[in-house]
Scaffold this motif. Structure first.
Motif, PDB file in Angstrom:
ATOM      1  N   LEU A   1     133.063  59.611  74.229  1.00 20.24           N
ATOM      2  CA  LEU A   1     132.962  60.516  73.092  1.00 20.24           C
ATOM      3  C   LEU A   1     133.125  59.714  71.807  1.00 20.24           C
ATOM      4  O   LEU A   1     133.772  58.664  71.813  1.00 20.24           O
ATOM      5  CB  LEU A   1     134.085  61.564  73.153  1.00 20.24           C
TER       6      LEU A   1
ATOM      7  N   TRP B   1     129.561  66.904  66.497  1.00 16.29           N
ATOM      8  CA  TRP B   1     129.704  66.497  67.897  1.00 16.29           C
ATOM      9  C   TRP B   1     128.312  66.366  68.521  1.00 16.29           C
ATOM     10  O   TRP B   1     127.473  67.258  68.355  1.00 16.29           O
ATOM     11  CB  TRP B   1     130.537  67.525  68.671  1.00 16.29           C
ATOM     12  N   PRO B   2     128.064  65.279  69.258  1.00 15.62           N
ATOM     13  CA  PRO B   2     126.704  65.031  69.783  1.00 15.62           C
ATOM     14  C   PRO B   2     126.414  65.824  71.052  1.00 15.62           C
ATOM     15  O   PRO B   2     126.202  65.268  72.131  1.00 15.62           O
ATOM     16  CB  PRO B   2     126.721  63.525  70.054  1.00 15.62           C
ATOM     17  N   VAL B   3     126.373  67.140  70.909  1.00 15.74           N
ATOM     18  CA  VAL B   3     126.151  68.025  72.061  1.00 15.74           C
ATOM     19  C   VAL B   3     124.765  67.774  72.643  1.00 15.74           C
ATOM     20  O   VAL B   3     123.778  67.707  71.902  1.00 15.74           O
ATOM     21  CB  VAL B   3     126.284  69.499  71.600  1.00 15.74           C
ATOM     22  N   LEU B   4     124.693  67.649  73.953  1.00 20.11           N
ATOM     23  CA  LEU B   4     123.412  67.400  74.627  1.00 20.11           C
ATOM     24  C   LEU B   4     122.822  68.710  75.160  1.00 20.11           C
ATOM     25  O   LEU B   4     123.457  69.752  75.132  1.00 20.11           O
ATOM     26  CB  LEU B   4     123.616  66.420  75.790  1.00 20.11           C
TER      27      LEU B   4
ATOM     28  N   THR C   1     128.167  60.873  80.815  1.00 22.21           N
ATOM     29  CA  THR C   1     128.311  62.174  80.147  1.00 22.21           C
ATOM     30  C   THR C   1     129.555  62.887  80.690  1.00 22.21           C
ATOM     31  O   THR C   1     129.998  62.630  81.815  1.00 22.21           O
ATOM     32  CB  THR C   1     127.092  63.102  80.379  1.00 22.21           C
TER      33      THR C   1
ATOM     34  N   THR D   1     130.783  66.939  81.144  1.00 24.66           N
ATOM     35  CA  THR D   1     130.381  68.347  81.058  1.00 24.66           C
ATOM     36  C   THR D   1     131.608  69.238  81.260  1.00 24.66           C
ATOM     37  O   THR D   1     132.408  68.999  82.168  1.00 24.66           O
ATOM     38  CB  THR D   1     129.321  68.680  82.130  1.00 24.66           C
TER      39      THR D   1
ATOM     40  N   TRP E   1     129.233  60.189  77.040  1.00 26.99           N
ATOM     41  CA  TRP E   1     130.523  59.514  77.207  1.00 26.99           C
ATOM     42  C   TRP E   1     130.305  58.034  77.018  1.00 26.99           C
ATOM     43  O   TRP E   1     129.339  57.512  77.566  1.00 26.99           O
ATOM     44  CB  TRP E   1     131.105  59.802  78.597  1.00 26.99           C
TER      45      TRP E   1
ATOM     46  N   ARG F   1     128.105  71.410  67.124  1.00 24.54           N
ATOM     47  CA  ARG F   1     127.007  70.511  66.719  1.00 24.54           C
ATOM     48  C   ARG F   1     126.982  70.355  65.200  1.00 24.54           C
ATOM     49  O   ARG F   1     126.796  69.261  64.684  1.00 24.54           O
ATOM     50  CB  ARG F   1     125.650  71.078  67.153  1.00 24.54           C
TER      51      ARG F   1
ATOM     52  N   THR G   1     127.710  69.714  77.449  1.00 23.58           N
ATOM     53  CA  THR G   1     127.640  68.323  77.893  1.00 23.58           C
ATOM     54  C   THR G   1     127.555  67.406  76.680  1.00 23.58           C
ATOM     55  O   THR G   1     126.805  67.677  75.736  1.00 23.58           O
ATOM     56  CB  THR G   1     126.422  68.109  78.816  1.00 23.58           C
ATOM     57  N   LEU G   2     128.347  66.346  76.719  1.00 20.83           N
ATOM     58  CA  LEU G   2     128.346  65.356  75.638  1.00 20.83           C
ATOM     59  C   LEU G   2     128.234  63.966  76.245  1.00 20.83           C
ATOM     60  O   LEU G   2     128.648  63.753  77.383  1.00 20.83           O
ATOM     61  CB  LEU G   2     129.646  65.434  74.824  1.00 20.83           C
TER      62      LEU G   2
ATOM     63  N   LEU H   1     138.047  66.907  71.198  1.00 17.96           N
ATOM     64  CA  LEU H   1     136.917  67.749  71.619  1.00 17.96           C
ATOM     65  C   LEU H   1     137.393  69.155  71.988  1.00 17.96           C
ATOM     66  O   LEU H   1     136.824  70.155  71.526  1.00 17.96           O
ATOM     67  CB  LEU H   1     136.203  67.110  72.816  1.00 17.96           C
TER      68      LEU H   1
END
Ligand SMILES: C[S@@+](CC[C@H](N)C(=O)[O-])C[C@H]1O[C@@H](n2cnc3c(N)ncnc32)[C@H](O)[C@@H]1O
Length: 262
Positions: A261, A241-244, A169, A171, A259, A237, A256-257, A206
Protein backbone atom coordinates in the motif's frame (compact mmCIF):
# COMPACT_ATOMS: atom_id res chain seq x y z
CA UNK A 1 18.26 -34.47 5.15
CA UNK A 2 17.10 -38.10 4.84
CA UNK A 3 14.70 -39.05 2.02
CA UNK A 4 12.04 -39.78 4.67
CA UNK A 5 12.42 -36.31 6.19
CA UNK A 6 12.27 -34.80 2.71
CA UNK A 7 8.96 -36.50 2.07
CA UNK A 8 7.36 -35.19 5.25
CA UNK A 9 4.86 -32.42 4.39
CA UNK A 10 5.90 -28.93 5.52
CA UNK A 11 3.70 -27.55 8.29
CA UNK A 12 1.64 -28.73 11.25
CA UNK A 13 -1.89 -30.05 11.71
CA UNK A 14 -4.20 -27.31 12.97
CA UNK A 15 -7.93 -26.99 13.72
CA UNK A 16 -10.03 -28.16 10.79
CA UNK A 17 -12.92 -25.69 11.08
CA UNK A 18 -14.71 -25.10 7.81
CA UNK A 19 -18.22 -24.46 6.48
CA UNK A 20 -20.13 -24.78 3.24
CA UNK A 21 -19.98 -21.59 1.19
CA UNK A 22 -17.55 -20.02 3.61
CA UNK A 23 -15.10 -19.19 0.83
CA UNK A 24 -17.57 -18.03 -1.82
CA UNK A 25 -16.24 -14.44 -1.79
CA UNK A 26 -12.66 -15.41 -2.52
CA UNK A 27 -13.79 -18.07 -5.00
CA UNK A 28 -15.83 -15.55 -6.97
CA UNK A 29 -12.89 -13.18 -6.99
CA UNK A 30 -10.56 -15.96 -8.18
CA UNK A 31 -12.96 -16.80 -11.02
CA UNK A 32 -12.95 -13.16 -12.11
CA UNK A 33 -9.31 -12.27 -11.42
CA UNK A 34 -7.35 -15.45 -12.15
CA UNK A 35 -9.28 -16.75 -15.17
CA UNK A 36 -6.67 -15.54 -17.67
CA UNK A 37 -3.88 -17.51 -16.00
CA UNK A 38 -5.98 -20.65 -15.88
CA UNK A 39 -7.16 -20.29 -19.47
CA UNK A 40 -3.57 -19.84 -20.67
CA UNK A 41 -2.27 -22.89 -18.81
CA UNK A 42 -1.54 -26.16 -20.60
CA UNK A 43 -2.39 -27.92 -17.37
CA UNK A 44 -5.03 -25.97 -15.41
CA UNK A 45 -3.97 -27.40 -12.06
CA UNK A 46 -5.21 -25.73 -8.87
CA UNK A 47 -4.36 -26.67 -5.28
CA UNK A 48 -6.61 -26.02 -2.33
CA UNK A 49 -4.17 -26.21 0.56
CA UNK A 50 -5.55 -27.04 4.00
CA UNK A 51 -9.19 -27.79 3.16
CA UNK A 52 -9.99 -28.82 6.71
CA UNK A 53 -12.20 -31.36 8.46
CA UNK A 54 -14.43 -31.80 5.41
CA UNK A 55 -13.53 -31.10 1.77
CA UNK A 56 -16.64 -29.01 1.09
CA UNK A 57 -14.83 -25.78 0.16
CA UNK A 58 -12.50 -27.69 -2.19
CA UNK A 59 -15.52 -29.26 -3.89
CA UNK A 60 -17.06 -25.79 -4.24
CA UNK A 61 -13.90 -24.19 -5.66
CA UNK A 62 -13.60 -26.89 -8.29
CA UNK A 63 -17.29 -26.44 -9.23
CA UNK A 64 -16.94 -22.65 -9.47
CA UNK A 65 -13.80 -22.84 -11.59
CA UNK A 66 -15.27 -25.53 -13.84
CA UNK A 67 -18.44 -23.50 -14.39
CA UNK A 68 -16.83 -20.06 -14.55
CA UNK A 69 -13.42 -20.57 -16.14
CA UNK A 70 -12.83 -23.94 -17.78
CA UNK A 71 -14.52 -27.31 -17.34
CA UNK A 72 -11.24 -29.24 -17.49
CA UNK A 73 -9.78 -27.53 -14.40
CA UNK A 74 -8.02 -30.01 -12.12
CA UNK A 75 -8.25 -29.35 -8.42
CA UNK A 76 -6.15 -31.20 -5.87
CA UNK A 77 -7.09 -30.72 -2.23
CA UNK A 78 -3.97 -31.04 -0.07
CA UNK A 79 -4.15 -31.61 3.66
CA UNK A 80 -1.37 -32.17 6.12
CA UNK A 81 -3.66 -34.32 8.28
CA UNK A 82 -3.76 -37.86 6.86
CA UNK A 83 -7.12 -38.58 8.56
CA UNK A 84 -8.67 -35.61 6.72
CA UNK A 85 -7.29 -36.88 3.42
CA UNK A 86 -8.91 -40.28 4.04
CA UNK A 87 -12.20 -38.64 5.09
CA UNK A 88 -12.29 -36.61 1.85
CA UNK A 89 -11.88 -39.64 -0.44
CA UNK A 90 -15.64 -40.20 -1.04
CA UNK A 91 -15.91 -36.64 -2.41
CA UNK A 92 -13.21 -37.22 -5.06
CA UNK A 93 -14.22 -37.02 -8.71
CA UNK A 94 -11.09 -37.83 -10.69
CA UNK A 95 -9.48 -36.48 -12.76
CA UNK A 96 -11.06 -33.11 -11.95
CA UNK A 97 -11.05 -33.42 -8.18
CA UNK A 98 -8.67 -35.46 -6.02
CA UNK A 99 -7.26 -35.31 -2.51
CA UNK A 100 -3.78 -36.01 -1.22
CA UNK A 101 -1.51 -35.45 1.72
CA UNK A 102 0.76 -32.45 1.44
CA UNK A 103 1.98 -29.25 3.04
CA UNK A 104 3.51 -25.94 1.99
CA UNK A 105 5.85 -27.79 -0.40
CA UNK A 106 2.66 -28.70 -2.39
CA UNK A 107 3.50 -32.41 -2.53
CA UNK A 108 5.57 -32.06 -5.70
CA UNK A 109 2.70 -30.51 -7.69
CA UNK A 110 3.27 -27.45 -9.94
CA UNK A 111 -0.10 -25.67 -9.84
CA UNK A 112 -1.03 -22.45 -11.62
CA UNK A 113 -3.02 -21.37 -8.58
CA UNK A 114 -3.03 -22.18 -4.88
CA UNK A 115 -5.78 -21.13 -2.51
CA UNK A 116 -4.68 -21.35 1.15
CA UNK A 117 -7.47 -20.05 3.34
CA UNK A 118 -7.58 -19.97 7.13
CA UNK A 119 -4.36 -21.99 7.22
CA UNK A 120 -1.64 -19.50 8.20
CA UNK A 121 -3.91 -17.87 10.72
CA UNK A 122 -3.01 -20.64 13.16
CA UNK A 123 0.76 -20.26 12.63
CA UNK A 124 3.08 -17.75 14.20
CA UNK A 125 3.53 -14.51 12.25
CA UNK A 126 7.26 -15.29 11.98
CA UNK A 127 6.44 -18.39 9.91
CA UNK A 128 4.41 -16.60 7.25
CA UNK A 129 7.19 -15.40 4.93
CA UNK A 130 8.78 -18.86 4.84
CA UNK A 131 5.44 -20.53 4.10
CA UNK A 132 4.73 -18.04 1.28
CA UNK A 133 8.19 -18.63 -0.15
CA UNK A 134 7.87 -22.42 -0.02
CA UNK A 135 4.47 -22.31 -1.75
CA UNK A 136 5.36 -19.77 -4.44
CA UNK A 137 8.62 -21.62 -5.22
CA UNK A 138 6.52 -24.70 -6.05
CA UNK A 139 4.13 -22.89 -8.43
CA UNK A 140 4.16 -23.31 -12.20
CA UNK A 141 5.83 -20.33 -13.95
CA UNK A 142 3.53 -17.33 -13.63
CA UNK A 143 1.48 -19.07 -10.93
CA UNK A 144 -0.09 -17.33 -7.95
CA UNK A 145 -1.01 -17.99 -4.35
CA UNK A 146 -4.21 -16.59 -2.84
CA UNK A 147 -3.71 -16.56 0.93
CA UNK A 148 -6.24 -15.20 3.38
CA UNK A 149 -8.62 -15.40 6.27
CA UNK A 150 -12.35 -15.17 6.88
CA UNK A 151 -14.87 -15.58 9.67
CA UNK A 152 -16.80 -18.81 10.25
CA UNK A 153 -19.56 -17.99 7.75
CA UNK A 154 -17.47 -16.07 5.24
CA UNK A 155 -19.13 -12.71 5.87
CA UNK A 156 -15.83 -10.95 6.48
CA UNK A 157 -12.77 -11.93 4.47
CA UNK A 158 -9.44 -10.66 3.23
CA UNK A 159 -6.71 -12.08 1.09
CA UNK A 160 -3.42 -11.37 -0.61
CA UNK A 161 -2.52 -12.33 -4.17
CA UNK A 162 1.10 -13.45 -4.00
CA UNK A 163 3.51 -14.40 -6.76
CA UNK A 164 7.19 -15.27 -6.82
CA UNK A 165 8.04 -11.61 -6.10
CA UNK A 166 5.76 -11.37 -3.06
CA UNK A 167 2.29 -9.93 -2.40
CA UNK A 168 0.74 -8.01 -5.32
CA UNK A 169 -2.72 -7.05 -4.12
CA UNK A 170 -4.80 -6.96 -0.95
CA UNK A 171 -8.55 -7.55 -1.12
CA UNK A 172 -11.08 -6.86 1.63
CA UNK A 173 -14.56 -8.34 1.21
CA UNK A 174 -17.71 -8.24 3.32
CA UNK A 175 -21.34 -9.29 3.21
CA UNK A 176 -22.77 -5.82 3.10
CA UNK A 177 -26.19 -6.65 4.55
CA UNK A 178 -24.58 -7.72 7.84
CA UNK A 179 -21.67 -5.27 7.93
CA UNK A 180 -21.79 -2.86 10.86
CA UNK A 181 -18.66 -0.99 9.84
CA UNK A 182 -15.56 -1.78 7.75
CA UNK A 183 -13.45 -1.70 10.92
CA UNK A 184 -14.81 -5.23 11.55
CA UNK A 185 -12.56 -6.41 8.74
CA UNK A 186 -9.50 -5.73 10.89
CA UNK A 187 -10.11 -8.94 12.83
CA UNK A 188 -9.99 -10.99 9.64
CA UNK A 189 -6.85 -9.68 8.03
CA UNK A 190 -4.32 -12.20 6.66
CA UNK A 191 -1.86 -13.38 9.27
CA UNK A 192 0.89 -11.17 7.89
CA UNK A 193 -1.22 -8.06 8.56
CA UNK A 194 -3.38 -8.78 11.56
CA UNK A 195 -0.79 -7.52 14.02
CA UNK A 196 -0.05 -4.54 11.80
CA UNK A 197 -3.39 -2.85 12.34
CA UNK A 198 -1.72 -0.23 14.52
CA UNK A 199 -1.12 3.50 13.96
CA UNK A 200 1.74 4.12 11.55
CA UNK A 201 1.11 0.99 9.50
CA UNK A 202 -0.41 1.38 5.99
CA UNK A 203 -3.09 -1.26 6.59
CA UNK A 204 -4.26 0.65 9.66
CA UNK A 205 -4.47 3.84 7.61
CA UNK A 206 -6.46 1.98 4.95
CA UNK A 207 -9.02 0.55 7.33
CA UNK A 208 -9.35 3.89 9.05
CA UNK A 209 -9.87 5.69 5.73
CA UNK A 210 -12.43 3.09 4.64
CA UNK A 211 -14.25 3.39 7.93
CA UNK A 212 -14.28 7.21 7.68
CA UNK A 213 -15.60 6.95 4.12
CA UNK A 214 -18.30 4.51 5.28
CA UNK A 215 -19.37 6.95 8.02
CA UNK A 216 -19.41 9.84 5.55
CA UNK A 217 -21.56 7.73 3.22
CA UNK A 218 -24.19 7.14 5.94
CA UNK A 219 -26.87 9.12 4.03
CA UNK A 220 -26.62 6.52 1.25
CA UNK A 221 -27.81 3.81 3.66
CA UNK A 222 -31.33 4.86 2.67
CA UNK A 223 -30.64 3.25 -0.70
CA UNK A 224 -29.18 0.11 0.86
CA UNK A 225 -25.72 -1.00 2.07
CA UNK A 226 -24.49 -1.60 -1.48
CA UNK A 227 -24.97 2.04 -2.44
CA UNK A 228 -23.32 3.08 0.78
CA UNK A 229 -20.29 0.84 0.08
CA UNK A 230 -20.04 2.12 -3.50
CA UNK A 231 -20.01 5.70 -2.23
CA UNK A 232 -17.40 4.83 0.40
CA UNK A 233 -15.14 3.21 -2.21
CA UNK A 234 -15.59 6.23 -4.48
CA UNK A 235 -14.52 8.50 -1.63
CA UNK A 236 -11.45 6.36 -0.98
CA UNK A 237 -10.42 6.81 -4.59
CA UNK A 238 -11.11 10.53 -4.47
CA UNK A 239 -8.80 10.82 -1.47
CA UNK A 240 -5.97 9.15 -3.39
CA UNK A 241 -6.11 5.46 -2.49
CA UNK A 242 -5.22 3.42 -5.61
CA UNK A 243 -8.39 1.31 -5.64
CA UNK A 244 -8.33 -1.35 -8.36
CA UNK A 245 -11.09 -2.98 -10.40
CA UNK A 246 -14.47 -1.44 -11.13
CA UNK A 247 -18.00 -1.06 -9.73
CA UNK A 248 -18.89 -4.62 -10.81
CA UNK A 249 -16.49 -5.87 -8.15
CA UNK A 250 -17.09 -3.10 -5.62
CA UNK A 251 -20.83 -3.65 -5.56
CA UNK A 252 -20.16 -7.14 -4.20
CA UNK A 253 -18.61 -5.59 -1.10
CA UNK A 254 -15.04 -5.98 -2.36
CA UNK A 255 -12.13 -3.61 -2.33
CA UNK A 256 -8.77 -4.46 -3.94
CA UNK A 257 -5.62 -2.36 -3.75
CA UNK A 258 -2.07 -2.93 -4.98
CA UNK A 259 0.40 -4.22 -2.43
CA UNK A 260 2.45 -2.72 -0.90
CA UNK A 261 0.00 0.00 0.00
CA UNK A 262 1.19 3.58 -0.53
C1 LIG B 1 -9.15 -23.92 9.65
S1 LIG B 1 -8.92 -25.22 8.48
C2 LIG B 1 -9.35 -24.33 7.03
C3 LIG B 1 -10.29 -25.10 6.15
C4 LIG B 1 -10.70 -24.36 4.88
N1 LIG B 1 -9.56 -23.97 4.08
C5 LIG B 1 -11.54 -23.16 5.20
O1 LIG B 1 -11.07 -22.03 5.08
O2 LIG B 1 -12.71 -23.34 5.60
C6 LIG B 1 -7.13 -25.30 8.35
C7 LIG B 1 -6.64 -26.62 7.81
O3 LIG B 1 -5.32 -26.43 7.30
C8 LIG B 1 -4.58 -27.60 7.54
N2 LIG B 1 -3.16 -27.25 7.48
C9 LIG B 1 -2.45 -26.54 8.38
N3 LIG B 1 -1.18 -26.39 7.95
C10 LIG B 1 -1.10 -27.01 6.76
C11 LIG B 1 -0.06 -27.19 5.82
N4 LIG B 1 1.15 -26.69 6.03
N5 LIG B 1 -0.32 -27.88 4.70
C12 LIG B 1 -1.57 -28.41 4.47
N6 LIG B 1 -2.60 -28.28 5.32
C13 LIG B 1 -2.37 -27.57 6.45
C14 LIG B 1 -5.05 -28.04 8.90
O4 LIG B 1 -4.76 -29.41 9.13
C15 LIG B 1 -6.55 -27.72 8.84
O5 LIG B 1 -7.29 -28.84 8.43
Amino acid sequence: MSPAARRRPFGVVTRGTTNPNRLRRVDNWIVASCADRLLAADDPLVVDLGYGATPVTAVELRARLAAGVRPDVRLVGLEIDAARVAAAAPAADPPGLTFARGGFELAGLRPVLVRAFNVLRQYDESEVAGAWHTMTAALAPGGVLVEGTCDELGRLASWLLIDAEGPRTLTLAAKLTTLGSPAELAERLPKALIHRNVPGEPVHALIRALDDAWQAAAPYATFGPRQRWLRAVAQLRETGWPVLDNPTRWRRGELTLPWPLP
